[in-house]
Design a protein around this motif. Structure first.
Motif, PDB file in Angstrom:
ATOM      1  N   TYR A 139     -70.318 -37.846 -84.879  1.00  0.00           N
ATOM      2  CA  TYR A 139     -70.559 -38.494 -83.279  1.00  0.00           C
ATOM      3  C   TYR A 139     -70.172 -39.272 -82.667  1.00  0.00           C
ATOM      4  O   TYR A 139     -70.470 -38.844 -81.460  1.00  0.00           O
ATOM      5  CB  TYR A 139     -71.837 -39.769 -83.979  1.00  0.00           C
ATOM      6  CG  TYR A 139     -72.401 -40.803 -82.884  1.00  0.00           C
ATOM      7  CD1 TYR A 139     -73.452 -40.125 -82.570  1.00  0.00           C
ATOM      8  CD2 TYR A 139     -72.063 -41.802 -82.691  1.00  0.00           C
ATOM      9  CE1 TYR A 139     -73.962 -40.328 -81.406  1.00  0.00           C
ATOM     10  CE2 TYR A 139     -72.923 -42.425 -81.407  1.00  0.00           C
ATOM     11  CZ  TYR A 139     -74.005 -42.065 -81.458  1.00  0.00           C
ATOM     12  OH  TYR A 139     -74.438 -42.803 -80.090  1.00  0.00           O
TER      13      TYR A 139
ATOM     14  N   LYS B 284     -70.393 -38.949 -78.684  1.00  0.00           N
ATOM     15  CA  LYS B 284     -70.472 -40.479 -78.401  1.00  0.00           C
ATOM     16  C   LYS B 284     -69.472 -39.938 -77.004  1.00  0.00           C
ATOM     17  O   LYS B 284     -69.472 -40.878 -75.193  1.00  0.00           O
ATOM     18  CB  LYS B 284     -70.085 -41.522 -78.428  1.00  0.00           C
ATOM     19  CG  LYS B 284     -70.786 -42.895 -78.477  1.00  0.00           C
ATOM     20  CD  LYS B 284     -69.854 -44.167 -78.930  1.00  0.00           C
ATOM     21  CE  LYS B 284     -69.876 -45.313 -78.737  1.00  0.00           C
ATOM     22  NZ  LYS B 284     -69.511 -46.575 -79.388  1.00  0.00           N
ATOM     23  N   ASP B 285     -68.014 -39.472 -77.309  1.00  0.00           N
ATOM     24  CA  ASP B 285     -66.859 -39.411 -76.144  1.00  0.00           C
ATOM     25  C   ASP B 285     -67.686 -38.289 -75.034  1.00  0.00           C
ATOM     26  O   ASP B 285     -66.728 -38.413 -73.581  1.00  0.00           O
ATOM     27  CB  ASP B 285     -66.251 -39.230 -76.501  1.00  0.00           C
ATOM     28  CG  ASP B 285     -65.098 -40.715 -77.334  1.00  0.00           C
ATOM     29  OD1 ASP B 285     -65.723 -41.586 -76.930  1.00  0.00           O
ATOM     30  OD2 ASP B 285     -64.201 -40.638 -78.686  1.00  0.00           O
TER      31      ASP B 285
ATOM     32  N   TYR C 135     -76.731 -33.049 -80.703  1.00  0.00           N
ATOM     33  CA  TYR C 135     -75.956 -33.465 -82.206  1.00  0.00           C
ATOM     34  C   TYR C 135     -76.504 -33.098 -83.322  1.00  0.00           C
ATOM     35  O   TYR C 135     -75.771 -32.754 -84.173  1.00  0.00           O
ATOM     36  CB  TYR C 135     -75.485 -35.446 -81.562  1.00  0.00           C
ATOM     37  CG  TYR C 135     -75.511 -35.735 -82.941  1.00  0.00           C
ATOM     38  CD1 TYR C 135     -74.214 -35.588 -83.757  1.00  0.00           C
ATOM     39  CD2 TYR C 135     -76.145 -37.021 -83.833  1.00  0.00           C
ATOM     40  CE1 TYR C 135     -74.240 -35.727 -84.721  1.00  0.00           C
ATOM     41  CE2 TYR C 135     -75.882 -37.414 -84.954  1.00  0.00           C
ATOM     42  CZ  TYR C 135     -74.399 -37.327 -84.900  1.00  0.00           C
ATOM     43  OH  TYR C 135     -74.226 -38.005 -85.961  1.00  0.00           O
TER      44      TYR C 135
END
Length: 107
Positions: A52, A56-57, A69
């Protein structure tokens, strides 16, 4: 949950090189934003601290967390538990980012 190693701009074309080494291009998957998982898998998804953070980045449009994801994470960690099919049918023949919309007069 269904997931696929989909070639082209909407599959592998959404991969971002910054996700390596945790997620390689060969591990990248695409799935439907509509899916079902059991409680055990849901807990593993929300407890994930490996994959994750990369999403997220680095996952910005046209990369979408719900389409990439969960299918990627589960295909790496729990592939044996994936049905790898969907219960829905969509018409993608028109091309584009969204399938055809069905109305009340469609058969």
């Amino acid at each position: 949950m269904g997931c696929a190693d989909e070639e082209g701009p909407d599959g592998r074309g959404r991969y971002i090189n910054g996700m390596e080494p945790e997620i390689t291009l060969s591990q990248w998957r695409k799935g439907s934003q509509w899916f079902e998982v059991n409680r055990k898998l849901a807990l593993e998804i929300v407890q994930d601290i490996t994959y994750y953070p990369k999403f997220k980045d680095f996952c910005k449009p046209p990369c979408y967390v719900d389409e990439h994801y969960i299918p990627t994470m589960l295909s790496i960690e729990k592939q044996i538990l994936l049905a790898n099919r969907t219960l829905t049918w969509t018409d993608w023949s028109g091309g584009g980012a969204h399938p055809a919309t069905f109305g009340k007069f469609d058969n």
